[in-house]
Design an enzyme around this catalytic site. Structure first.
Site: not given
Ligand code: PLP
Length: 424
Positions: A240, A276, A278, A352
């Protein structure tokens, strides 16, 4: 720190111009810097070295085999959240002794796969799951090892969709119930040894306080558990740790987290694990996208780029902010930077859906059809969360090492999109 820098008014990834990569591999394109990836991994390893942690890269943040192989070769383990991620960890040469498996909904088949692989530990999220892993291990004649995921009830002060350690979340066992759960199950389960505790409070966490609070609650809990005769061999802090989405110095360097957490973790009779994702992968990757068109809608100016929400969903899913800038105009990468002549635009994609955007009301220098945009800090939960929605083949991934670029995932083809249906 990363290796995406401007030289002669042009963005480079390590020693290669971004424009050359886009030319050679097409767009949208994920580009990773090997040096940045390794820098982040080694930074965590050295910051927490005083407690000699087991570091398990969260494979869900960036699962490319070539990236995972690189981390495995550095001695990194893996945190997996599904059978598919476990398969990937093994394909990457991951050491089963450094693989931990979390997730609230493990199926019997996934549990069997993990037991047959001989992973280090399950991170177990509920009482029923404890009983089920014990049952499956018994059936296979194996012994399982696990940690109980505890919900420490702290607010990580991040987006609701990535908050995982508050009482109302589906993850883990409430901290008030933890002692009762250990008392009830210890000695009762014949094929599962509960040897650890685990937390993961959310992501990205930008402040120090939520970790201090969660870790303090947990070290107190572990002490109480040990007093009651439970043997706790390890404490897994989860992941985190935040990264720099809005400015090069937005997030705390891991050394600051370590500075406040190490005093709480030193000289304990249990081992420490970290998960870890990120922090290792986020700043190690950018996405490159070509501007297709510009248009005006009422007062609004739109820049229509070839990257869609299927390629990078964080902005629309989490209101995630990614810094975006043309690769041929230098920038300090701060969200408030606006050279003269800048204009406010929405950067949208070809899918779309009105939710298909990368940025809303973003101040950018004027860009034109054919210009190349860099979307920064896209290494984690970028390609990993991409899909084929609107039948868009997924992007290619490239790893740059100095002046060499290696294709690590080819761009999908139309044939790829229909293969599983043709084969039935
Ligand atoms: C997603 C996740 C992580 C990694 O989180 P990052 O923000 O990428 O560091 C670690 N542990 C668990 C249990 C997770 O679900």
């Amino acid at each position: 720190m990363d290796h995406f820098n401007y030289r002669n008014d042009e963005l480079y990834c390590e020693d290669i111009p971004a424009a050359a990569l886009a030319e050679r591999f097409g767009t949208p394109l994920y580009v990773y810097s090997k040096a940045t990836l390794l820098h982040h991994y080694r930074q965590i390893a050295s910051a927490f070295a005083p407690v000699d942690p087991t570091i398990c890269f969260s494979i869900k943040s960036l699962g490319n085999l070539h990236i995972c192989r690189l981390l495995a070769s550095e001695g990194c383990g893996f945190d997996v959240t599904s059978g598919g991620e476990l398969f990937r960890a093994l394909e990457s040469g991951g050491d089963p002794n450094k693989i931990i498996y979390a997730g609230v909904g493990k199926t019997d088949a996934e549990i069997e796969f993990a037991l047959n692989t001989g992973i280090a530990a399950f991170n177990i999220e509920s009482e029923e799951e404890l009983e089920n892993i014990d049952r499956v291990a018994g059936r296979l004649g194996k012994s399982a090892v696990g940690a109980v995921r505890i919900n420490p009830d702290v607010d990580p002060r991040t987006h609701a969709k990535t908050t995982t350690g508050k009482k109302e979340s589906k993850f883990g066992v409430d901290i008030e119930r933890a002692e009762r759960v250990f008392d009830h199950y210890n000695g009762r389960l014949k094929h599962l040894r509960i040897g650890g505790v685990h937390i993961h409070i959310g992501s990205p966490v930008l402040e120090l306080e939520p970790y201090i609070s969660a870790v303090t609650k947990m070290t107190d809990l572990i002490e109480r558990l040990m007093k009651r005769g439970h043997k706790i061999e390890w404490f897994d802090l989860g992941g985190g740790f935040g990264v720099n989405y809005r400015a090069p110095d937005q997030a705390r360097p891991i050394t600051e987290h370590a500075r406040v957490l190490l005093p709480l973790l030193m000289n304990k009779p249990y081992r420490i694990a970290l998960e870890p994702g990120r922090y290792i992968a986020g700043n190690a990757g950018i996405a490159l996208s070509r501007v297709l068109y510009r248009k005006q809608g009422g007062e609004k100016k739109f820049v229509i780029a070839d990257i869609g929400m299927n390629d990078l969903i964080r902005p629309t899913l989490y209101e995630g902010y990614h810094y975006i800038w043309p690769t041929h105009i230098p920038t300090n990468r701060r969200e408030d930077y606006a050279p003269a002549g800048s204009e406010k635009v929405d950067v949208v994609g070809p899918v779309c859906e009105s939710g298909d955007y990368q940025a809303k009301d973003r101040v950018l220098p004027p860009v034109a059809r054919g210009d190349l945009l860099a979307i920064y800090t896209a290494g984690a939960y970028g390609f990993a969360m991409s899909s084929n929605y609107n039948h868009r083949p997924r992007a290619a991934e490239v790893m740059v090492d100095g002046s060499e670029a290696k294709l690590i995932r080819r761009r999908e083809t139309f044939e790829d999109l229909v293969r599983a249906e043709r084969e039935v």
